[in-house]
Structure formats: C-alpha cells, structure tokens
Design a protein around this motif. Structure first.
Motif, short mmCIF file in Angstrom:
data_model
loop_
_atom_site.label_atom_id
_atom_site.label_comp_id
_atom_site.label_asym_id
_atom_site.label_seq_id
_atom_site.Cartn_x
_atom_site.Cartn_y
_atom_site.Cartn_z
N SER A 190 0.83 -1.21 0.00
CA SER A 190 0.00 0.00 0.00
C SER A 190 0.86 1.25 0.00
CB SER A 190 -0.94 -0.01 1.21
OG SER A 190 -0.20 -0.08 2.42
N ILE A 191 1.95 1.23 0.74
CA ILE A 191 2.84 2.40 0.75
C ILE A 191 3.58 2.52 -0.57
CG2 ILE A 191 4.85 3.43 1.89
CD1 ILE A 191 3.99 2.11 4.47
N ILE A 192 4.09 1.40 -1.06
CA ILE A 192 4.86 1.43 -2.31
C ILE A 192 4.00 1.87 -3.48
CG2 ILE A 192 6.02 -0.03 -4.02
CD1 ILE A 192 7.28 -1.57 -1.78
N SER A 272 -1.96 6.99 2.66
CA SER A 272 -1.63 8.39 2.92
C SER A 272 -0.15 8.55 3.22
CB SER A 272 -2.47 8.92 4.08
OG SER A 272 -3.86 8.86 3.81
N MET A 273 0.40 7.57 3.96
CA MET A 273 1.85 7.58 4.21
C MET A 273 2.61 7.46 2.89
SD MET A 273 2.04 5.09 7.55
CE MET A 273 3.82 5.06 7.51
N GLY A 274 2.11 6.64 1.98
CA GLY A 274 2.76 6.50 0.68
C GLY A 274 2.76 7.79 -0.11
N ILE A 275 1.64 8.51 -0.07
CA ILE A 275 1.58 9.81 -0.75
C ILE A 275 2.60 10.77 -0.14
CG2 ILE A 275 0.15 11.86 -1.15
CD1 ILE A 275 -0.62 9.61 -2.95
N PHE A 276 2.67 10.78 1.19
CA PHE A 276 3.61 11.68 1.87
C PHE A 276 5.04 11.35 1.46
CE2 PHE A 276 6.29 13.14 5.31
CZ PHE A 276 5.76 14.39 5.61
N LEU A 277 5.40 10.06 1.46
CA LEU A 277 6.75 9.68 1.06
C LEU A 277 7.00 9.98 -0.41
CD1 LEU A 277 7.16 6.25 2.90
CD2 LEU A 277 8.04 8.48 3.58
N GLY A 278 5.95 9.86 -1.24
CA GLY A 278 6.10 10.18 -2.66
C GLY A 278 6.39 11.65 -2.90
N THR A 279 5.91 12.52 -2.02
CA THR A 279 6.22 13.94 -2.16
C THR A 279 7.62 14.28 -1.65
OG1 THR A 279 5.24 14.44 0.01
CG2 THR A 279 3.80 14.57 -1.92
N VAL A 280 8.13 13.45 -0.73
CA VAL A 280 9.47 13.68 -0.19
C VAL A 280 10.53 13.12 -1.14
CG1 VAL A 280 11.05 13.16 1.70
CG2 VAL A 280 8.65 13.70 2.18
N ALA A 281 10.32 11.89 -1.63
CA ALA A 281 11.29 11.26 -2.53
C ALA A 281 11.18 11.85 -3.93
CB ALA A 281 11.06 9.75 -2.57
N SER A 283 12.75 10.19 -6.58
CA SER A 283 12.92 9.08 -7.52
C SER A 283 12.60 7.79 -6.79
CB SER A 283 14.34 9.04 -8.09
OG SER A 283 15.28 8.82 -7.04
N MET A 284 12.46 6.71 -7.54
CA MET A 284 12.15 5.43 -6.93
C MET A 284 13.28 4.91 -6.04
SD MET A 284 9.10 4.52 -7.34
CE MET A 284 9.29 2.87 -6.70
N PRO A 285 14.56 5.11 -6.40
CA PRO A 285 15.61 4.69 -5.46
C PRO A 285 15.51 5.40 -4.12
CG PRO A 285 16.55 4.96 -7.65
CD PRO A 285 15.14 5.47 -7.72
N GLN A 286 15.21 6.71 -4.14
CA GLN A 286 15.02 7.42 -2.87
C GLN A 286 13.82 6.87 -2.12
OE1 GLN A 286 14.85 11.68 -3.30
NE2 GLN A 286 16.88 11.82 -4.23
N MET A 287 12.77 6.53 -2.85
CA MET A 287 11.59 5.95 -2.24
C MET A 287 11.93 4.62 -1.56
SD MET A 287 8.27 6.32 -1.82
CE MET A 287 6.84 5.29 -1.40
N GLY A 288 12.77 3.84 -2.22
CA GLY A 288 13.18 2.57 -1.64
C GLY A 288 13.96 2.74 -0.34
N MET A 289 14.83 3.74 -0.29
CA MET A 289 15.59 4.00 0.93
C MET A 289 14.68 4.46 2.06
SD MET A 289 18.65 3.16 0.21
CE MET A 289 19.51 3.83 1.62
N LEU A 290 13.72 5.31 1.74
CA LEU A 290 12.78 5.75 2.76
C LEU A 290 11.92 4.59 3.26
CD1 LEU A 290 11.56 9.17 1.29
CD2 LEU A 290 13.00 8.82 3.30
N MET A 291 11.60 3.66 2.37
CA MET A 291 10.78 2.52 2.77
C MET A 291 11.49 1.67 3.82
SD MET A 291 7.80 2.33 1.36
CE MET A 291 7.46 0.60 1.56
#
Length: 374
Positions: A190-192, A272-281, A283-291
């Motif tokens: 759901s977050i990803i 909602s957490m996924g949307i928040f992380l998507g606004t912070v990251a 790129s996808m590699p950054q998203m992966g690190m945040l995950m």
C-alpha cells in the motif's frame, strides 16, 4: 457530485497505469502468493533435520543406545566420526551438534559416578541451536536413566500440568507466519503503490497535465488512495482465501468481511503515508531508501513478530501512533480468535483517527508540492 466523479475517473486512470507497469504487477502477485507461502513454511516450527554427529570413545551398549535415540525427523541420521574430525566438521558447517561420549562412560554410570558428555553446538545456526540444545539434553538424560533403571519408569509428579493451546492447538508456526506475512505485504504494497504512483506521474511528466485541469489536490490524492487501496484489498483477500486458507490450510475463525473492513481503514492510513513519502522522494531509489526506514519499525515493533508486552514501555507508547499496531491487534483477534466488532472496535476507532491525521498531513504536503510545481 463532480468532485467524486473526478476522483472516480482519476482512480480508473491509476488502475490502467498500474496495469501497464509489469514490474509492479509481478511484485504484487509475488508478495501475496509466493512470499506468503515461503515465509509461512520457512519459520522454525520445531527442530527439523538437524545435522548431528557422535564421537563414541566408549563403544558400549549405553553409548550405542544414546546414538540410536537420535533419528529423523528432528535429527538427521547421526554421523559417527572420530575426535579429530569434530572441529573441522563444525568449522565447515557439516554438523550443528556433536556429542563426545568419553571412554568408560557406561562403567562410570553403573558405578554411581557422574561422568560428563561434551555437547558441542554451532550457535551460528541460531534457531536449531536454541531449540536443539534442550532436545539433546532430554534425550541423553532419558536414555541414561532408562539404562540405569533397566526400564522406562513413569515419573509421578506432585502436581500435573494440563496444557491446552487455544486458537493454535498444534502450535504450528504456519498458522502464525502466513497471516503475519500477509499483514506485512498489505502494509508494504500500500505504501509502495501510492508512493510509486505519484513518482511515476512526476517522472513521466503527466503531473503537469493534471495541474492544468480543473482538479484539486484533494481529488488527485484521493483518487490514488482509493485506486491503490482497492488493488491491495482485492489481492490480499484473494491471498487470504486461496493461499492462507486453501494451500496452507490455516483455519480462519472470524469474519473475513470484518477483517476486510479493518484492512480498508488500515489502508487509508498507509496509502496516505505512501503519498507523503512520494512527495518527499524524488525518484524510486530514494523511495526505496525511505521505505527501509519506515517499514522496519512498522513491521518489527507492531506486535506481529514480538509481543508488545515484551518491548520497553516507551516503544509500546510510541507505536500506538502506528497504524500497523492496531491492524495487527484486530487481525489476530478476528482471524485467530473469532472476535466480533464489539471486541475490536477500539482498534477500528484508532485506525480512523490515525488515518485521518496521516491523510491531512499528506494532503498538506501534497498541496505544497503541487503549488511549487505550478
């Protein structure tokens, strides 16, 4: 009415976009099928096929009796080695346990002395070493006692303990591991999915197309939330019915509909957490690190792996703000213990509150991001 129509059509667009993402579709199917099955089956249920070897320096009937007491499925067929092969064998990882029976062991036992047997354990194999240590001691003590008494006497204790394991009478780790892995997959996907949907819009340049349309940030965000949440609900429910109940044969005691309702509230928070992380990251590699930073605490400290009561009180209180804590509690209560709404309503209420807070925070961050792009 127009707002909800916009949300619906944008959500359909998200579903079509996800359907064209082959890698993401493979991840979804793998997480809710193969991953659930492998995790459930790989958990250490009990000692199983542990490699063991013996250094028999006594060559007596008692030593032979002890060696013959170790057999599958708890142990592999014992290997008989000499004392010079013990250390190299353990260094090479060939044996988890090596018992060294000293010379004159049987004679000392019959003479009333207390001889020692050396048990060497490869503690790098943590699960086998921890469980098998007690197995080996009990087997050796039982065989020595039976040999001395010439028969296997039944020990009468002053009090008899009647053990009744409720909800999981066979103490099967499959029953526990499959549901917990399903919960972990729900949270992770759901977050990803929501975060990746937003990043995909930015990378493909379609976010600019949305900005020139008469759409509000609320409509854009809500469309991603319901579309990605719907995918997870459908796939997770199918996994619960086909993989958990069907393939793994895990009995579900409670209402699946009530569980799905709790899952929908949980997804409201995690998407909602996924949307928040998507606004912070960016790129996808950054998203992966945040995950990694977000998922590990959510999974390890929610009570799904370790009971919350065994954690420090500070951690218990902090994790009350995490949606996974309440989702794990209601999932275990419903699926394992057959709890109804009258029991799990506090968790439902907590998920509504946490989801609302996360949604407002994500919407504020999303509006700020959209405004900077405009």
């Amino acid at each position: 009415m127009q707002t909800w129509l916009n949300i619906f059509h944008l959500g359909v667009k998200e579903l079509r976009s996800l359907g064209r993402d082959t890698l993401m579709m493979v991840l979804i199917v793998f997480s809710f099928t193969v991953q659930v099955y492998l995790t459930a089956k790989s958990l250490p249920e009990s000692l199983h096929k542990a490699p063991i070897a013996f250094v028999d320096e006594d060559h007596s009937p008692l030593s032979s009796r002890i060696i013959n007491a170790f057999f599958p499925p708890h142990f592999l067929t014992p290997a008989i080695i000499d004392q010079y092969a013990m250390d190299p064998g353990m260094d090479a990882g060939l044996y988890t346990f090596v018992l060294d029976i000293p010379p004159d062991f049987q004679r000392d036992v019959l003479a009333g002395r207390t001889p020692s047997i050396q048990l060497n354990v490869d503690a790098t194999r943590m699960s086998q070493a921890f469980i098998g240590n007690s197995y080996v001691q009990n087997i050796v003590n039982g065989e020595v006692t039976a040999f001395v008494q010439r028969h296997r006497a039944v020990t009468t204790l002053p009090a008899e303990l009647e053990v009744r394991a409720r909800f999981n009478p066979n103490l099967s780790s499959v029953w526990f591991g499959s549901v917990m892995e399903l919960i972990n997959s729900i949270t992770m996907l759901s977050i990803i999915l929501t975060g990746a949907a937003l990043i995909r819009e930015r990378e493909h340049g379609t976010i600019e197309h949305l900005l020139v349309m008469p759409l509000t940030p609320f409509e854009i965000m809500m469309a991603k939330v319901w579309a990605m949440g719907l995918i997870v609900v459908i796939v997770a429910t199918a996994s619960l019915a086909v993989v958990v109940q069907g393939v793994l044969e895990v009995p579900i005691e409670g209402s699946i509909g009530l569980f799905v309702l709790g899952m929908a509230l949980h997804l409201f928070a995690t998407t909602s957490m996924g949307i928040f992380l998507g606004t912070v990251a960016r790129s996808m590699p950054q998203m992966g690190m945040l995950m990694l930073v977000i998922l590990l605490p959510l999974q390890m400290l929610s009570g799904g792996i370790t009971p919350r009561e065994s954690m420090p009180e500070l951690v218990q209180n902090l994790m009350l703000a995490a949606p996974t804590t309440h989702f794990v509690a209601l999932a275990q209560a419903i699926l394992y213990r057959g709890a109804g709404f009258s029991i799990v309503w506090p968790e439902f209420l907590a998920l509504i509150g946490i989801g609302g807070v996360f949604f407002v925070l994500a919407l504020g961050r999303f509006r700020k991001t959209i405004g900077s792009m405009a």
